[in-house]
Design a protein around this motif. Structure first.
Motif, PDB file in Angstrom:
ATOM      1  N   ALA A 108     -43.971 -30.045  51.743  1.00  0.00           N
ATOM      2  CA  ALA A 108     -44.795 -29.047  51.076  1.00  0.00           C
ATOM      3  C   ALA A 108     -45.602 -29.672  49.942  1.00  0.00           C
ATOM      4  O   ALA A 108     -46.781 -29.342  49.742  1.00  0.00           O
ATOM      5  CB  ALA A 108     -43.925 -27.914  50.548  1.00  0.00           C
ATOM      6  N   SER A 109     -44.975 -30.604  49.200  1.00  0.00           N
ATOM      7  CA  SER A 109     -45.688 -31.207  48.080  1.00  0.00           C
ATOM      8  C   SER A 109     -46.831 -32.096  48.568  1.00  0.00           C
ATOM      9  O   SER A 109     -47.883 -32.183  47.923  1.00  0.00           O
ATOM     10  CB  SER A 109     -44.726 -31.985  47.185  1.00  0.00           C
ATOM     11  OG  SER A 109     -43.703 -32.578  47.940  1.00  0.00           O
TER      12      SER A 109
ATOM     13  N   GLY B 116     -37.751 -33.523  51.456  1.00  0.00           N
ATOM     14  CA  GLY B 116     -38.216 -32.826  50.263  1.00  0.00           C
ATOM     15  C   GLY B 116     -39.620 -33.249  49.877  1.00  0.00           C
ATOM     16  O   GLY B 116     -40.009 -33.279  48.713  1.00  0.00           O
ATOM     17  N   VAL B 117     -40.410 -33.556  50.874  1.00  0.00           N
ATOM     18  CA  VAL B 117     -41.718 -34.148  50.643  1.00  0.00           C
ATOM     19  C   VAL B 117     -42.841 -33.274  51.207  1.00  0.00           C
ATOM     20  O   VAL B 117     -43.896 -33.104  50.606  1.00  0.00           O
ATOM     21  CB  VAL B 117     -41.758 -35.550  51.298  1.00  0.00           C
ATOM     22  CG1 VAL B 117     -43.168 -36.047  51.445  1.00  0.00           C
ATOM     23  CG2 VAL B 117     -40.927 -36.529  50.489  1.00  0.00           C
TER      24      VAL B 117
ATOM     25  N   THR C 280     -43.496 -32.056  43.044  1.00  0.00           N
ATOM     26  CA  THR C 280     -42.658 -33.241  42.915  1.00  0.00           C
ATOM     27  C   THR C 280     -42.275 -33.736  44.300  1.00  0.00           C
ATOM     28  O   THR C 280     -41.905 -32.943  45.159  1.00  0.00           O
ATOM     29  CB  THR C 280     -41.335 -32.892  42.180  1.00  0.00           C
ATOM     30  OG1 THR C 280     -41.615 -31.921  41.196  1.00  0.00           O
ATOM     31  CG2 THR C 280     -40.721 -34.116  41.576  1.00  0.00           C
TER      32      THR C 280
ATOM     33  N   ILE D 110     -40.830 -27.810  43.518  1.00  0.00           N
ATOM     34  CA  ILE D 110     -40.916 -28.107  44.952  1.00  0.00           C
ATOM     35  C   ILE D 110     -42.313 -28.569  45.343  1.00  0.00           C
ATOM     36  O   ILE D 110     -42.489 -29.533  46.088  1.00  0.00           O
ATOM     37  CB  ILE D 110     -40.512 -26.858  45.763  1.00  0.00           C
ATOM     38  CG1 ILE D 110     -38.987 -26.739  45.799  1.00  0.00           C
ATOM     39  CG2 ILE D 110     -41.083 -26.895  47.185  1.00  0.00           C
ATOM     40  CD1 ILE D 110     -38.486 -25.452  46.412  1.00  0.00           C
TER      41      ILE D 110
ATOM     42  N   ALA E  60     -38.201 -33.176  46.252  1.00  0.00           N
ATOM     43  CA  ALA E  60     -37.539 -31.983  45.737  1.00  0.00           C
ATOM     44  C   ALA E  60     -37.356 -31.042  46.911  1.00  0.00           C
ATOM     45  O   ALA E  60     -38.323 -30.686  47.566  1.00  0.00           O
ATOM     46  CB  ALA E  60     -38.405 -31.320  44.659  1.00  0.00           C
TER      47      ALA E  60
HETATM   48 MG   LIG Z   1     -41.453 -31.171  48.261  1.00  0.00          MG
END
Ligand SMILES: [Mg+2]
Ligand SMILES: Nc1ncnc2c1ncn2[C@@H]1O[C@H](COP(=O)(O)OP(=O)(O)OP(=O)(O)O)[C@@H](O)[C@H]1O
Ligand SMILES: [Mg+2]
Length: 653
Positions: free
Chosen positions: A131-132, A128-129, A108, A105, A111
């Protein structure tokens, strides 16, 4: 032919080959082009990092898994965000052997658990972006997860794990996720988190979802933001709007507010809203989707306005007000202050910073949900409904009149504007260097007319009648002759229709008597400009003239003084002439002869002018200021202006 082409080509073409095509791996693209992910590297972008992590905790709360979130700003400008949700999964990821879900998570792009809608119903997160990206742009990030009575931790720097996820102890009474990060100065330079800005964000989240309690702590003291606070607002958006408009006169005692589940339209999610109208400021709308602010609006806003517009027109028809049909969306926004927050499944936003909602479905859902309630509300509170309808009809008429005026003006071959009869205009055709003196009463206008430089100085005498109007709501102002004359002379409209580029003069100079009445009128005029033509002040076009109060003569010597103190000083000191000093007090500008007025107040070479400016350090507080200036007691207004030396800045021009 082909040879020619080849030889004409760039000799360096050879070096542009497959080898020049790079594929950025892992989180490198984020560090290379932060703008694509967080909209830049400025202060706004920096604060967006907190929004991403906080949104993840909010998603957990809205999904019903967390009830408390803590946000803490540490002395080294690290931020800690903790929730009591399910905790980011730490078990090995099926697709990436040897890596935990947590590491996948955070390291990447794309994710996440919000793609399918299985783990979350209506989340702010969807790419899915988030936090990364925060991880990539932090020189240090530590994530702790309390799950199954155990505490796990993994640390990162600039998106790279410093080791695997580790069990660091037992957590018998805890669950949830704690993220601590420190923004990378290589990316954000000198920008630092501002406690006030973070607090505002945190607070708005609590208003948007009443099922969460948010605790705030800051080790940084900015002198105004509380170091600790707890936010929980069961009243939701209605309370938020009431707080935003506190101290402002509104047309409805209680805002039109509500919350509707989309279940009745067979869709997941819901919409919350609150709206009220006020005569004392321009309208605004703040919208959110899944607690993410959408400053550029989108489909949910469109649906909301549609419901309000149709509702108000239908109400107008019911009470036989034919003019209600003229109201447009533009009119709704004048004085309409609205908050709209929707929760929908798989929202589509424009860009990663999610500034605008694009989900088409949202327009239909929100409109459908709000419409019935609005009809009922208008029918049940006829007093508020009538006031709002009257106000909106006035705004519509004003808009139509303005459009017509524009059209007639365009039709007349000579591009001459319609100017008020009592305006004594100057001859200059170019705005640069021109001045409009707003003078009190017709008699003062007489001497001023002779004292002025007719090439670049114009005069507009206003009668005392203006006093009664300036205390009134802006809807009444439109109907007043003096105000209309003033607007026409200046060549501009009021409120949201004011455009500083239309201004016909470079300097607008308020010239009133040097007594209490004069100061009163000046402060009323300043209030008018402040509330209706704010950019005129911001861009430095508004001035106060400083006419003297006394003329002292001793033989051939003659001076003018501004106040009693200076008069006494000069009387004691003498003027350098012989015999008795003759003191003349000007009761009004009209008593001064043209030469006196010219020398002391109007001639740019010898006069003094004060430029009116607003100290806008406290940005958002201007609403209060308007109320204070618009309050019922004129003495207070003048005192306020006098006390706030910062408000007027002295200047010899
Ligand atoms: Mg992420
Ligand atoms: N505080 C949290 N509690 C539980 N799960 C979380 C938490 N924070 C992140 N996650 C999980 O990590 C995933 C990735 O988060 P990330 O912020 O990168 O993306 P996202 O929220 O899915 O989408 P977006 O990029 O729009 O924020 C989430 O989908 C969620 O499954
Ligand atoms: Mg997210």
């Amino acid at each position: 032919m082909a040879d020619d082409l080849l030889s004409a080509a760039d000799p360096n073409a050879d070096s542009y080959s497959a080898a020049s095509i790079e594929v950025l791996e892992g989180l490198e693209p984020v560090r290379k082009r932060p703008g694509m992910y967080i909209g830049g590297t400025d202060e706004r972008a920096l604060h967006h990092l907190v929004a991403e992590i906080l949104d993840n905790s909010m998603d957990e709360a809205v999904a019903g898994h967390a009830s408390r979130i803590e946000v803490e700003l540490l002395a080294d400008f690290s931020v800690v965000i903790r929730d009591n949700g399910r905790g980011i999964p730490i078990d090995p990821h099926p697709k990436f052997p040897g890596k935990s879900a947590l590491e996948v998570i955070l390291c990447t792009l794309h994710a996440g658990g919000k793609f399918s809608g299985d783990a979350y119903q209506t989340s702010g997160g969807l790419h899915g972006v988030g936090a990364s990206v925060v991880n990539a742009l932090s020189d240090s990030m530590v994530v702790q997860v309390a799950r199954n009575k155990e505490l796990f931790q993994q640390s990162f720097s600039r998106g790279i794990p410093l080791g695997p996820v580790e069990r660091i102890g037992a957590a018998p009474n805890r669950r949830g996720t704690t993220v601590t990060f420190h923004a990378d100065e290589e990316i954000f330079g000198h920008h630092r988190f501002k406690p006030a800005r973070l607090l505002k964000m945190v607070k708005s989240k609590a208003y948007l979802f009443s099922g969460v309690e948010i605790r705030w702590k800051s080790e940084i003291d900015d002198g105004e933001t509380p170091r600790e606070a707890t936010f929980h607002f069961p009243g939701g958006l209605a309370d938020y709007l009431a707080e935003t408009l506190s101290g402002t006169t509104t047309y409805a005692d209680r805002p039109f507010a509500g919350s509707v589940d989309f279940r009745r339209f067979n869709a997941p999610g819901k919409v919350d809203w609150a709206i009220n109208w006020t005569p004392s400021r321009d309208g605004f709308i703040q919208s959110y989707c899944n607690t993410v602010p959408t400053p550029e609006g989108g489909t949910h806003e469109a649906g909301f306005w549609s419901a309000i517009l149709k509702g108000i027109r239908a109400y107008g028809e019911r009470v036989s007000n034919k003019k209600a049909a003229q109201i447009t969306r533009e009119d709704l926004l004048t004085g309409g202050c609205a908050l709209v927050s929707c929760f929908i499944r798989e929202p589509e936003f424009v860009g990663q910073t999610k500034d605008r909602l694009a989900t088409t479905e949202a327009a239909r859902l929100v409109e459908g949900a709000v419409r019935d309630h609005f009809d009922n509300w208008l029918a049940s509170d006829t007093k508020s409904a009538g006031a709002i309808l009257d106000f909106l009809v006035l705004r519509a008429e004003e808009r139509l009149r303005r459009r017509q005026e524009k059209e007639t003006a365009r039709k007349t071959a000579t591009k001459k504007l319609r100017l008020p009869g009592k305006l004594v205009d100057c001859s200059a055709t170019n705005r640069d260097g021109t001045e409009l003196f707003i003078v009190e009463g017709d008699s003062a206008g007489g001497s001023a007319k002779m004292a002025r430089d007719r090439t670049n100085q114009a005069l507009l005498p206003l009668r005392g009648k203006i006093l009664n109007v300036l205390g009134a709501a802006s809807s009444k102002m439109g109907a007043n002759q003096e105000i209309n004359d003033l607007c026409q002379a200046l060549g501009v409209g009021m409120g949201s229709r004011f455009n500083v580029d239309d201004l016909r003069y470079d300097k607008v100079i308020i010239m009133t008597d040097a007594d209490v009445d004069g100061a009163h009128i000046a402060s009323l005029l300043m209030t008018f400009f402040f509330t209706q033509m704010r950019p005129l002040i911001d861009k430095g076009h508004l001035y106060l003239a400083c006419p003297p109060l006394y003329r002292l003569t001793q033989g051939a010597h003659r001076i003018y003084v501004a106040d009693d103190a200076e008069k006494e000083r000069m009387l004691a000191k003498g003027l350098g002439g012989k015999g008795k000093i003759d003191v003349q007090r000007f009761k009004g500008l009209g008593e001064m002869d043209a030469k006196d007025l010219k020398d002391t107040t109007m001639n740019p070479k010898t006069r003094k002018l004060i430029r009116v400016s607003i100290d806008d350090e406290d940005g958002g507080e201007t609403g209060d200021l308007v109320e204070r200036l618009m309050g019922k007691k004129p003495e207070l207004r003048f005192e306020y202006i006098q006390e706030n030396a910062r408000f007027v800045e002295e200047l010899d021009v």
